[in-house]
Design a protein around this motif. Structure first.
Motif, mmCIF file in Angstrom:
data_model
loop_
_atom_site.group_PDB
_atom_site.id
_atom_site.type_symbol
_atom_site.label_atom_id
_atom_site.label_comp_id
_atom_site.label_asym_id
_atom_site.label_seq_id
_atom_site.Cartn_x
_atom_site.Cartn_y
_atom_site.Cartn_z
ATOM 1 N N ASN A 194 23.231 -25.734 -21.894
ATOM 2 C CA ASN A 194 22.299 -25.495 -20.853
ATOM 3 C C ASN A 194 22.062 -24.221 -20.150
ATOM 4 O O ASN A 194 20.717 -23.695 -20.169
ATOM 5 C CB ASN A 194 22.470 -26.485 -19.501
ATOM 6 C CG ASN A 194 21.274 -26.515 -18.571
ATOM 7 O OD1 ASN A 194 20.482 -27.293 -18.772
ATOM 8 N ND2 ASN A 194 21.737 -26.093 -17.378
ATOM 9 N N LEU A 197 20.290 -22.148 -23.103
ATOM 10 C CA LEU A 197 18.828 -22.612 -23.519
ATOM 11 C C LEU A 197 18.069 -21.791 -22.207
ATOM 12 O O LEU A 197 16.914 -21.299 -22.470
ATOM 13 C CB LEU A 197 18.631 -23.966 -23.253
ATOM 14 C CG LEU A 197 19.174 -24.878 -24.569
ATOM 15 C CD1 LEU A 197 19.136 -26.479 -24.038
ATOM 16 C CD2 LEU A 197 18.543 -24.520 -25.568
ATOM 17 N N TYR A 201 17.003 -18.805 -24.509
ATOM 18 C CA TYR A 201 15.741 -19.321 -24.914
ATOM 19 C C TYR A 201 14.630 -19.586 -24.008
ATOM 20 O O TYR A 201 13.617 -19.831 -24.278
ATOM 21 C CB TYR A 201 15.791 -20.772 -25.444
ATOM 22 C CG TYR A 201 16.522 -20.934 -26.870
ATOM 23 C CD1 TYR A 201 15.994 -21.159 -27.944
ATOM 24 C CD2 TYR A 201 18.189 -20.509 -26.994
ATOM 25 C CE1 TYR A 201 16.297 -21.068 -29.326
ATOM 26 C CE2 TYR A 201 18.576 -20.439 -28.136
ATOM 27 C CZ TYR A 201 17.978 -20.891 -29.321
ATOM 28 O OH TYR A 201 18.416 -20.636 -30.630
ATOM 29 N N ILE A 203 13.899 -21.176 -21.515
ATOM 30 C CA ILE A 203 13.300 -22.691 -20.982
ATOM 31 C C ILE A 203 13.974 -22.972 -19.751
ATOM 32 O O ILE A 203 15.401 -22.898 -19.509
ATOM 33 C CB ILE A 203 14.006 -23.716 -21.941
ATOM 34 C CG1 ILE A 203 13.888 -23.490 -23.448
ATOM 35 C CG2 ILE A 203 13.508 -25.122 -21.601
ATOM 36 C CD1 ILE A 203 14.233 -24.374 -24.273
ATOM 37 N N PRO A 206 15.803 -27.060 -19.069
ATOM 38 C CA PRO A 206 15.834 -27.804 -20.310
ATOM 39 C C PRO A 206 15.986 -29.252 -20.227
ATOM 40 O O PRO A 206 16.930 -29.920 -19.422
ATOM 41 C CB PRO A 206 17.333 -27.152 -20.750
ATOM 42 C CG PRO A 206 17.462 -25.961 -20.159
ATOM 43 C CD PRO A 206 16.940 -25.994 -18.931
ATOM 44 N N ASP A 264 13.866 -31.239 -24.979
ATOM 45 C CA ASP A 264 14.120 -29.878 -25.679
ATOM 46 C C ASP A 264 15.090 -29.807 -26.563
ATOM 47 O O ASP A 264 15.123 -28.991 -27.704
ATOM 48 C CB ASP A 264 14.472 -28.731 -24.547
ATOM 49 C CG ASP A 264 13.313 -28.617 -23.572
ATOM 50 O OD1 ASP A 264 12.020 -28.429 -24.083
ATOM 51 O OD2 ASP A 264 13.302 -28.799 -22.505
ATOM 52 N N ALA A 336 9.436 -20.808 -25.414
ATOM 53 C CA ALA A 336 9.690 -22.185 -25.772
ATOM 54 C C ALA A 336 8.485 -23.085 -25.829
ATOM 55 O O ALA A 336 7.638 -22.594 -25.129
ATOM 56 C CB ALA A 336 10.612 -22.772 -24.674
#
Length: 336
Positions: A194, A197, A201, A203, A206, A264, A336
């Protein structure tokens, strides 16, 4: 403003496999940006052999061992040279070259941890031949977790454009999966997942879906009780930490088309439960990224492919995607 160059290191991988072939093909296809340096850590003879086999006209540039990188040349294959123990035969493993494989990986990690490089892209290795020569790890992921300074649990994330999957257990026998699943393991790995991400990433919140272990997610304890004893309690604790998590969802519905768009990342309980769907749907379009490390690591989604080594038919697409993903992650520009 004159921003510093980003430097990505590519490991040699198993020398008798397709690793050198896909490396040459990938570097021949990849357009290297002005602020990016790609460097291979290998024996130059392996690259020369592949250039000759593939009839690709790229020049080699052997970097000085002072590793200041001022001698880097953009239009060449830049190599940090390390020495093979024995000459290779394509497709034929030789345990005497296992030290060469490890040396390539360790050289890359040392450079990253010395702030001389930004990411590592690893070519495939054969852990079984390496284990015959004192390699004590179940796989690449586990070895990189050992080398990481933060010593967190490494997370294997495989992704395509439309799907991301994470196996909680990785390279262990199927009859050992249940006893390696604990509430603590699930919580620890999903917390790391988590966090990465969000930070790597980008996000913001997530959406994590979690599979069951047993058919029908145990069917209320009638087909196994790991869901009741381990998976559901872990999910409830993770929800209490503010993580957006759903499950357990039966493995035979988790990857339906209408379900994939809801999350995701899919977290699965064992290796093949996660990898079979994504490799079936998106072969050669997948990147393997290891989360929970103190450095960025990506790799292609396939193995050594010894059966086609030396035949000039290996597909470099996954390695090319892995290089691009490493660049995205170190530049923190993933959308994302």
């Amino acid at each position: 403003m004159n921003l510093p160059k980003k430097r990505i290191l590519i490991t040699a991988g198993e020398p008798s496999s397709i690793s050198s072939e896909i490396t040459v093909k990938a570097l021949n296809k990849t357009k290297i940006k002005k602020k990016l340096e790609l460097i291979v850590v290998t024996d130059p003879i392996l690259i020369i052999q592949e250039l000759n086999n593939l009839k690709i006209k790229l020049k080699l540039n052997i970097l000085d061992l002072d590793l200041k990188f001022s001698d880097y040349k953009k239009e060449c294959i830049n190599i940090i040279p390390i020495k093979l123990k024995e000459n290779i035969i394509p497709g034929k493993l030789n345990k005497k070259n296992s030290e060469f494989v490890v040396n390539s990986i360790k050289t890359c990690i040392n450079l990253i941890q010395d702030n001389k490089a930004d990411a590592i892209v690893t070519n495939p290795i054969n852990k079984f031949i390496m284990k015959s020569n004192k390699f004590k790890f179940n796989g690449h992921t586990e070895y990189l977790g050992h080398l990481s300074k933060n010593r967190k649990v490494p997370i294997m994330l495989l992704e395509s454009k439309k799907l991301k999957v994470v196996p909680i257990t990785t390279h262990i026998p199927i009859n050992s999966v249940s006893k390696n699943l604990t509430i603590q393991t699930l919580i620890e790995k999903i917390v790391i997942l988590n966090k990465d991400l969000i930070h790597l990433y980008k996000i913001k919140k997530p959406r994590i879906y979690v599979s069951g272990l047993n058919p029908h997610s145990g069917d209320g304890g009638k087909v196994g009780n790991e869901e009741l004893k381990i998976i559901i309690p872990a999910i409830e604790k993770l929800k209490g930490l503010g993580i957006n998590i759903t499950g357990p969802i039966p493995g035979d519905t988790l990857f339906q088309k209408n379900k994939i768009i809801e999350y995701d990342v899919a977290v699965c309980m064992y290796h093949d439960q996660a990898l079979i769907p994504i490799k079936t749907l998106y072969s050669n379009q997948i990147i393997n990224t290891t989360l929970g490390l103190d450095f960025v690591r990506t790799s292609p989604d396939h193995g050594t492919a010894l059966d086609i080594a030396g035949k000039k038919i290996a597909n470099p697409d996954s390695l090319i995607l892995a290089i691009k993903k490493a660049e995205d992650l170190i530049n923190n520009q993933y959308v994302a």
